[in-house]
Design a protein around this motif. Sequence first.
Motif, PDB file in Angstrom:
ATOM      1  N   GLY A   1       7.755 -11.576 -10.422  1.00  0.00           N
ATOM      2  CA  GLY A   1       8.707 -10.554  -9.979  1.00  0.00           C
ATOM      3  C   GLY A   1       8.040  -9.289  -9.474  1.00  0.00           C
ATOM      4  N   CYS A   2       6.805  -9.031  -9.936  1.00  0.00           N
ATOM      5  CA  CYS A   2       6.112  -7.819  -9.476  1.00  0.00           C
ATOM      6  C   CYS A   2       5.490  -8.073  -8.101  1.00  0.00           C
ATOM      7  CB  CYS A   2       5.002  -7.443 -10.451  1.00  0.00           C
ATOM      8  SG  CYS A   2       5.622  -7.015 -12.066  1.00  0.00           S
ATOM      9  N   LEU A   3       5.130  -6.988  -7.437  1.00  0.00           N
ATOM     10  CA  LEU A   3       4.608  -7.138  -6.069  1.00  0.00           C
ATOM     11  C   LEU A   3       3.323  -7.956  -6.053  1.00  0.00           C
ATOM     12  CD1 LEU A   3       3.033  -3.804  -4.748  1.00  0.00           C
ATOM     13  CD2 LEU A   3       2.969  -4.553  -7.112  1.00  0.00           C
ATOM     14  N   PRO A   4       3.224  -8.960  -5.174  1.00  0.00           N
ATOM     15  CA  PRO A   4       1.946  -9.666  -5.040  1.00  0.00           C
ATOM     16  C   PRO A   4       0.972  -8.903  -4.153  1.00  0.00           C
ATOM     17  CG  PRO A   4       3.654 -10.765  -3.729  1.00  0.00           C
ATOM     18  CD  PRO A   4       4.313  -9.606  -4.416  1.00  0.00           C
ATOM     19  N   THR A   5       1.516  -8.070  -3.243  1.00  0.00           N
ATOM     20  CA  THR A   5       0.697  -7.271  -2.334  1.00  0.00           C
ATOM     21  C   THR A   5       1.613  -6.318  -1.570  1.00  0.00           C
ATOM     22  OG1 THR A   5      -1.021  -7.380  -0.619  1.00  0.00           O
ATOM     23  CG2 THR A   5       0.812  -8.919  -0.390  1.00  0.00           C
ATOM     24  N   LEU A   6       1.049  -5.563  -0.616  1.00  0.00           N
ATOM     25  CA  LEU A   6       1.857  -4.743   0.290  1.00  0.00           C
ATOM     26  C   LEU A   6       1.956  -5.470   1.627  1.00  0.00           C
ATOM     27  CD1 LEU A   6       0.361  -1.206  -0.475  1.00  0.00           C
ATOM     28  CD2 LEU A   6       2.571  -2.108  -1.239  1.00  0.00           C
ATOM     29  N   TRP A   7       3.044  -5.210   2.338  1.00  0.00           N
ATOM     30  CA  TRP A   7       3.294  -5.938   3.579  1.00  0.00           C
ATOM     31  C   TRP A   7       2.161  -5.734   4.586  1.00  0.00           C
ATOM     32  CZ3 TRP A   7       5.876  -9.868   5.220  1.00  0.00           C
ATOM     33  CH2 TRP A   7       6.044 -10.071   6.590  1.00  0.00           C
ATOM     34  N   ASN A   8       1.514  -6.838   4.946  1.00  0.00           N
ATOM     35  CA  ASN A   8       0.425  -6.807   5.925  1.00  0.00           C
ATOM     36  C   ASN A   8      -0.660  -5.805   5.561  1.00  0.00           C
ATOM     37  OD1 ASN A   8       1.123  -8.765   7.664  1.00  0.00           O
ATOM     38  ND2 ASN A   8       2.206  -7.449   9.120  1.00  0.00           N
ATOM     39  N   ALA A   9      -0.864  -5.559   4.291  1.00  0.00           N
ATOM     40  CA  ALA A   9      -1.806  -4.497   3.922  1.00  0.00           C
ATOM     41  C   ALA A   9      -2.469  -4.805   2.576  1.00  0.00           C
ATOM     42  CB  ALA A   9      -1.074  -3.154   3.878  1.00  0.00           C
TER      43      ALA A   9
ATOM     44  N   LYS B   1       8.305   0.061  12.796  1.00  0.00           N
ATOM     45  CA  LYS B   1       6.968  -0.191  13.350  1.00  0.00           C
ATOM     46  C   LYS B   1       6.131  -1.022  12.386  1.00  0.00           C
ATOM     47  CE  LYS B   1       6.632   4.117  15.909  1.00  0.00           C
ATOM     48  NZ  LYS B   1       6.126   5.460  15.713  1.00  0.00           N
ATOM     49  N   ASP B   2       6.336  -0.821  11.097  1.00  0.00           N
ATOM     50  CA  ASP B   2       5.493  -1.536  10.130  1.00  0.00           C
ATOM     51  C   ASP B   2       5.921  -2.988   9.951  1.00  0.00           C
ATOM     52  OD1 ASP B   2       3.222  -1.052   8.224  1.00  0.00           O
ATOM     53  OD2 ASP B   2       4.668  -1.983   6.865  1.00  0.00           O
TER      54      ASP B   2
ATOM     55  N   GLN C   1       2.974   7.586   5.337  1.00  0.00           N
ATOM     56  CA  GLN C   1       3.167   6.168   5.642  1.00  0.00           C
ATOM     57  C   GLN C   1       3.623   5.454   4.368  1.00  0.00           C
ATOM     58  OE1 GLN C   1       2.903   4.560   8.565  1.00  0.00           O
ATOM     59  NE2 GLN C   1       3.287   2.567   7.656  1.00  0.00           N
ATOM     60  N   PRO C   2       4.920   5.096   4.284  1.00  0.00           N
ATOM     61  CA  PRO C   2       5.372   4.479   3.036  1.00  0.00           C
ATOM     62  C   PRO C   2       4.749   3.103   2.814  1.00  0.00           C
ATOM     63  CG  PRO C   2       7.106   4.414   4.682  1.00  0.00           C
ATOM     64  CD  PRO C   2       5.982   5.188   5.285  1.00  0.00           C
ATOM     65  N   LYS C   3       4.768   2.676   1.565  1.00  0.00           N
ATOM     66  CA  LYS C   3       4.145   1.403   1.219  1.00  0.00           C
ATOM     67  C   LYS C   3       5.204   0.301   1.212  1.00  0.00           C
ATOM     68  CE  LYS C   3       2.219   3.278  -2.608  1.00  0.00           C
ATOM     69  NZ  LYS C   3       1.253   3.611  -3.661  1.00  0.00           N
ATOM     70  N   GLY C   4       4.919  -0.787   1.894  1.00  0.00           N
ATOM     71  CA  GLY C   4       5.886  -1.892   1.974  1.00  0.00           C
ATOM     72  C   GLY C   4       5.694  -2.858   0.817  1.00  0.00           C
ATOM     73  N   VAL C   5       6.439  -2.627  -0.246  1.00  0.00           N
ATOM     74  CA  VAL C   5       6.330  -3.493  -1.429  1.00  0.00           C
ATOM     75  C   VAL C   5       6.960  -4.852  -1.105  1.00  0.00           C
ATOM     76  CG1 VAL C   5       7.214  -3.818  -3.780  1.00  0.00           C
ATOM     77  CG2 VAL C   5       6.264  -1.606  -3.080  1.00  0.00           C
ATOM     78  N   VAL C   6       6.174  -5.909  -1.325  1.00  0.00           N
ATOM     79  CA  VAL C   6       6.647  -7.259  -1.019  1.00  0.00           C
ATOM     80  C   VAL C   6       7.190  -7.906  -2.295  1.00  0.00           C
ATOM     81  CG1 VAL C   6       5.906  -9.571  -0.303  1.00  0.00           C
ATOM     82  CG2 VAL C   6       4.945  -7.553   0.817  1.00  0.00           C
TER      83      VAL C   6
END
Length: 633
Positions: A452-460, A155-156, A247-252
């Motif tokens: 290499g580190c996350l720039p943001t969370l997916w759509n969040a 869904k996410d 709600q898990p976090k979508g690491v991009v």
Amino acid sequence: MSQLDEIHRRSLEEPEAFWAEVASDIDWIKPWSSVLDRSRAPNFYRWFVGAECNTCYNAVDRHADGGRGDQAAIIYDSPITGRKKTVTYSELKEQVARCAGAMTALGITKGDRVIIYMPMIVEAVVAMLACARIGAVHSVVFGGFASNELATRIKDCRPKAILTASCGLEPGRIVGYQKLIEGALTLAPDIVDSVLVFKREEAAWDLKSGRDHDWDEALAAATPADCVPVQATDPLYILYTSGTTGQPKGVVRDNGGHMVALKWSMKAIYGVDPGEVFWAGSDVGWVVGHSYIVYAPLLHGCTTILFEGKPVGTPDAGTFWRVIADHGVTTFFTAPTAFRAIKKEDPKGELIGKYDLSKFRTLFLAGERCDTDTLAWAQEKLKVPVIDHWWQTETGWPVAANCMGLTPLPVKPGSPTRAVAGYDVRVIDDALKELPRGEMGAICIKLPLPPGCLPTLWNADQRYLDSYLVDYPGFYKTGDAGYMDEDGYLYIMSRIDDVINVAGHRLSTGAMEEILSCHPDVAECAVIGAADALKGQLPVGFLVLKSGVTRSDEDIVKDVIAMVRDQIGPVAAFKAATVVKRLPKTRSGKILRRSMSSLADGQETKAPATIDDPAILDEISESLRKMGYPAKG
Ligand code: COA
Ligand code: AMP
């Protein structure tokens, strides 16, 4: 200033110059216009803006066509099935290009999301690389998660397709995936168009016409697809990780910065050269699997080991040493819990002597705090440096480590050594002041984070800010607490949120509470992490029942245990719960989970001044005692 200090200083003071130099190790299709884009500072930063590249090209084609075609890229070793297979870089290129072609035929193009739900088989790596090849964004879901977790992720990220296999294999148990996938697609309908299924001989799959496609047939019929150029800042993958809620976090993860950091880490941190055999004993469903089973070793031209087994019981506690000896592994990475399992079965390490470990140079441990007993045991029995290092899904590569390819430092038990180049780690108190050396506080990393580190969370973006940046402005909050000593060594002591670490797996107690509270007889509940000699921590649930409930406590406990297994999955290892009359709370109604955890761990627990009724802690203590806590060992 030592070479190590100079590298660290330069990476922080001149990050653009430092990382641009490092980036020359990657093949770019088009160079960047800006190494570090600070235009959305102070919160959002992007690396290698304007550059075009392809991660699959750098991990596969570059080696296949550049002199490593006949070298093993992947050695698959499955003590569960007894199967072994070697895939050369040329063969990998062929398989990945075909899989990418099959996905293209299913209408998947650049930017589309694809969920990969696969066990530890070669096809899982092929699927990941095939996504990278055509610019599709993969999201690998660990096989130990059940339908509900899979559905949440569907869904996410709204994938066009799922790439899967007919089953996973756990010792003594075949985990049929069709039921899990059908369950997820019922919970998350009308999103996924296609399911591409690799049929394993251990389990069948009933192909649903119009939706399902057989992996072998689709790949045989496919026109091999070439690598497409993507922006360095385009997402390579989304990896969901536990936060404080269900709600898990979508690491991009992006393409460019990720390649640069991972490739650099292979030599600088792990001390490995191209052509050597590197083994991360994790699962492709976790970040360790993404970074150090798949991307980093392949980007570096190494041979990576894909191990489908457990440290013990497949067939015995010598299986790690057998794999190291059989395949000439130089560097091995696993979680301390695996060593605790081995130590329990073979305390004297007698099985080690049966194998030729002459090529084995270094053991790396991460994923959880490394207890000093485990460290000492591994050092004594293996007679190689044992390196604890610390990182998390969000960072994608180590934040603190002893850099074996730069200047190895003395090991201090209990510490993952010092911050690696690119990371400006600080220990901060609630008043946002940096703490003196030796004092415990929140471990934060000064922004910008390195490539290499996350720039943001997916759509969040907002959740990214709320989860990591708002509490300590200018810093990324790691969620870990600890301190730094006089020599700059870090000590990671605990989490400051509701995340627990079970057998090196990161789980959310909040997510478990959400499930427990759905039970019709449960009025309120709390889940805490309790220390466990093998798995580091285990979840323990406390249930307060609604008045008038007639079913027995035992039955309700059984129900909630089954609910967590069914909804999160067996990996949650939720096997202990008890019914209590009430939960300890502050006067404002906040449940005192930390005090409950301290009681479970046998630590001295002083009731906080804000507690509503201190007597409740005694009741909790008594319940814990009946469940066997504090645990021995
Ligand atoms: N698919 C389906 N089920 C899975 C699974 C998967 N991929 N992985 C684990 N499970 C199940 C297990 O079968 C077990 O089920 P059970 O309750 O029926 O016994 C449950 O999830 C818990 O698994 P696990 O935590 O792996 O415990 P274990 O008792 O099977 O093994 C260890 C214990 C210590 C041997 C094991 O946890 C281990 O090897 N840990 C290393 C951790 C690691 O590599 N972490 C990655 C970070 S580096
Ligand atoms: P994950 O995102 O699953 O990799 O989990 C990351 C978390 O695991 C960290 O935030 C820490 O809490 C813990 N962790 C990982 N490595 C270490 C380590 N070497 N020492 C202590 N804790 C660790």
